[in-house]
Design an enzyme around this catalytic site. Structure first.
Site, PDB file in Angstrom:
ATOM      1  N   GLU A 186      40.284  16.534  40.575  1.00 46.22           N
ATOM      2  CA  GLU A 186      40.576  15.262  40.325  1.00 46.22           C
ATOM      3  C   GLU A 186      38.981  14.409  40.233  1.00 46.22           C
ATOM      4  OE1 GLU A 186      41.219  13.549  44.121  1.00 46.22           O
ATOM      5  OE2 GLU A 186      42.363  11.782  43.433  1.00 46.22           O
ATOM      6  N   ASN A 241      43.778   6.754  38.241  1.00 44.14           N
ATOM      7  CA  ASN A 241      43.463   7.991  38.426  1.00 44.14           C
ATOM      8  C   ASN A 241      44.186   8.958  37.863  1.00 44.14           C
ATOM      9  OD1 ASN A 241      42.822  10.449  39.839  1.00 44.14           O
ATOM     10  ND2 ASN A 241      42.635   9.572  41.844  1.00 44.14           N
ATOM     11  N   LYS A 280      48.304   9.296  38.648  1.00 40.66           N
ATOM     12  CA  LYS A 280      48.503   9.639  39.754  1.00 40.66           C
ATOM     13  C   LYS A 280      49.616   8.462  40.468  1.00 40.66           C
ATOM     14  CE  LYS A 280      46.033  10.368  44.274  1.00 40.66           C
ATOM     15  NZ  LYS A 280      44.588  10.487  45.011  1.00 40.66           N
ATOM     16  N   GLU A 298      41.076   4.172  47.406  1.00 34.89           N
ATOM     17  CA  GLU A 298      41.724   4.347  46.157  1.00 34.89           C
ATOM     18  C   GLU A 298      42.589   3.142  45.796  1.00 34.89           C
ATOM     19  OE1 GLU A 298      42.035   9.137  46.813  1.00 34.89           O
ATOM     20  OE2 GLU A 298      42.996   8.140  44.979  1.00 34.89           O
ATOM     21  N   CYS A 330      45.841  15.354  43.880  1.00 36.32           N
ATOM     22  CA  CYS A 330      45.389  15.151  45.234  1.00 36.32           C
ATOM     23  C   CYS A 330      46.662  14.862  46.029  1.00 36.32           C
ATOM     24  CB  CYS A 330      44.440  14.149  45.148  1.00 36.32           C
ATOM     25  SG  CYS A 330      43.381  14.511  46.838  1.00 36.32           S
ATOM     26  N   ASN A 352      40.265  15.727  45.971  1.00 34.73           N
ATOM     27  CA  ASN A 352      39.289  15.361  46.482  1.00 34.73           C
ATOM     28  C   ASN A 352      39.480  15.175  48.039  1.00 34.73           C
ATOM     29  OD1 ASN A 352      36.394  14.525  44.834  1.00 34.73           O
ATOM     30  ND2 ASN A 352      38.565  14.430  43.833  1.00 34.73           N
TER      31      ASN A 352
HETATM   32  N1  ING Z   1      42.625  12.238  48.929  1.00 29.81           N
HETATM   33  C1  ING Z   1      43.353  12.559  50.366  1.00 29.81           C
HETATM   34  C2  ING Z   1      44.363  13.643  50.104  1.00 29.81           C
HETATM   35  O1  ING Z   1      45.321  13.198  50.120  1.00 29.81           O
HETATM   36  C3  ING Z   1      43.223  12.052  52.256  1.00 29.81           C
HETATM   37  C4  ING Z   1      43.693  11.300  50.875  1.00 29.81           C
HETATM   38  C5  ING Z   1      41.749  11.737  52.732  1.00 29.81           C
HETATM   39  C6  ING Z   1      43.856  12.993  53.099  1.00 29.81           C
HETATM   40  C7  ING Z   1      41.506  12.163  53.924  1.00 29.81           C
HETATM   41  C8  ING Z   1      43.558  13.229  54.244  1.00 29.81           C
HETATM   42  C9  ING Z   1      42.402  13.162  54.572  1.00 29.81           C
HETATM   43  O2  ING Z   1      44.240  14.975  49.925  1.00 29.81           O
HETATM   44  C10 ING Z   1      43.127  11.789  47.653  1.00 29.81           C
HETATM   45  N2  ING Z   1      42.099  11.940  46.975  1.00 29.81           N
HETATM   46  O3  ING Z   1      44.314  11.473  47.718  1.00 29.81           O
END
Ligand code: ING
Length: 307
Positions: free
Chosen positions: A47, A107, A124, A143, A169, A194
């Site tokens: 991503e 995204n 996304k 985001e 993600c 990420n």
């Molecule tokens: N990132 C995360 C994910 O779902 C997140 C959101 C951040 C989850 C920190 C847990 C901890 O993996 C993205 N970019 O969606």
């Protein structure tokens, strides 16, 4: 005759704010060349693979973040990816921040064929994090400020002799993501992510990030009889430790290949799409065994909690 697709999961280590797109494209090309040496049919990148994960900062004037977005794909800087795909005969899947001509921000992930032509675009659906600056966080995850949620939903496209889907993600944490594509007969889902190790809303989850990452992708693969390719941008990026653990997961739910580092790393596996039918035609024969009449009708309410 088995339908074999050799997949390269091209994990990236950190992309620092000072790294240029040209720097990053060179890293992507190196991974694509390595994938060619291993006879890959498709390479999957993470991503937002062209820049640092910029939603970790809140920029009150969002136009000052415009440089993190792609206004054209390919651009002169990313054109070498398309040229190399055509030269080597390797397809690729690339995540990036999209700024459309009419000002929409998504995204986004695209699938590009072995001839360098566009096969599919996905935006996304499940956009996590927060819409406004939250100064008490050690870093932002804004985001929902930087990206609009998709209005297109989850597609499944015919490619590589099978049915290919995409997710990004946070999408991978929602069972609906897999089921919607599962109902469309998906046989391989390509996913970039990420994921910071620290989850500010509930730090008790921090130590579970690797477990949750595997749990959701292995479950989604098994319960829908599909391959899942999860590809991280990991490592210490602008002071934020992020999960690696990229993996290629079989329809059985088994991890067939997994990253050993949090750096640039290519993991590959020769995936047999026909393995999907071992589950789609037995345990998870949706037409025979699923009960949608019990999921959405009045009977679903009948199971309301009883005092
Ligand atoms: N990132 C995360 C994910 O779902 C997140 C959101 C951040 C989850 C920190 C847990 C901890 O993996 C993205 N970019 O969606």
């Amino acid at each position: 005759m088995s339908r074999l697709v050799t997949v390269g999961a091209a994990q990236l280590g950190p992309i620092q704010r000072s790294d240029t797109r040209q720097d990053v494209v060179q890293r992507l090309l190196a991974l694509m060349t390595e994938a060619d040496h291993r006879s890959c049919d498709v390479v999957v990148f993470p991503e937002l693979a062209l820049t640092t994960f910029f939603p970790r900062w809140f920029e009150p004037d969002i136009t000052k973040a415009d440089h993190f977005y792609e206004t054209q794909m390919p651009s002169p800087i990313t054109q070498p990816l398309f040229d190399t795909a055509r030269k080597l005969g390797i397809a690729f899947c690339l995540g990036y921040a999209e700024l459309t001509q009419d000002g929409h921000r998504y995204n986004t992930q695209v699938l590009v064929g072995k001839d360098g032509s566009f096969l599919a675009k996905y935006r996304k659906v499940h956009v996590p994090g927060h819409e406004h600056h939250e100064p008490d966080r050690p870093f932002q995850h804004a985001e929902r400020y930087y990206f609009e949620p998709s209005q297109d939903g989850f597609g499944v496209w015919k490619a590589f002799g099978g049915r290919i889907g995409m997710m990004i993600c946070n999408d991978r944490r929602w069972p609906e993501t897999y089921r919607v594509m599962g109902l469309k007969g998906v046989e391989m889902i390509l996913c970039g992510y990420n994921t910071p190790l620290h989850y500010a809303p509930d730090p008790t989850q921090d130590k579970l990030q690797s477990f949750h990452n595997s749990l959701v992708m292995q479950s989604g693969a098994y319960q829908n009889g599909t391959w899942v390719v999860g590809v991280a941008k990991g490592g210490l990026e602008e002071g934020v430790a992020s999960l690696g653990d990229s993996a290629i997961i079989a329809p059985s739910g088994e991890i067939m290949a997994q990253a050993q580092t949090t750096d640039d790393e290519l993991l590959t596996h020769r995936c047999d799409l026909d393995w999907c039918n071992n589950y789609k035609n037995t345990l998870f024969d949706f037409d025979r065994y699923r009960r949608p009449d019990m999921y959405t009708s009045i009977t679903a309410q009948r199971g309301a909690v009883i005092d």
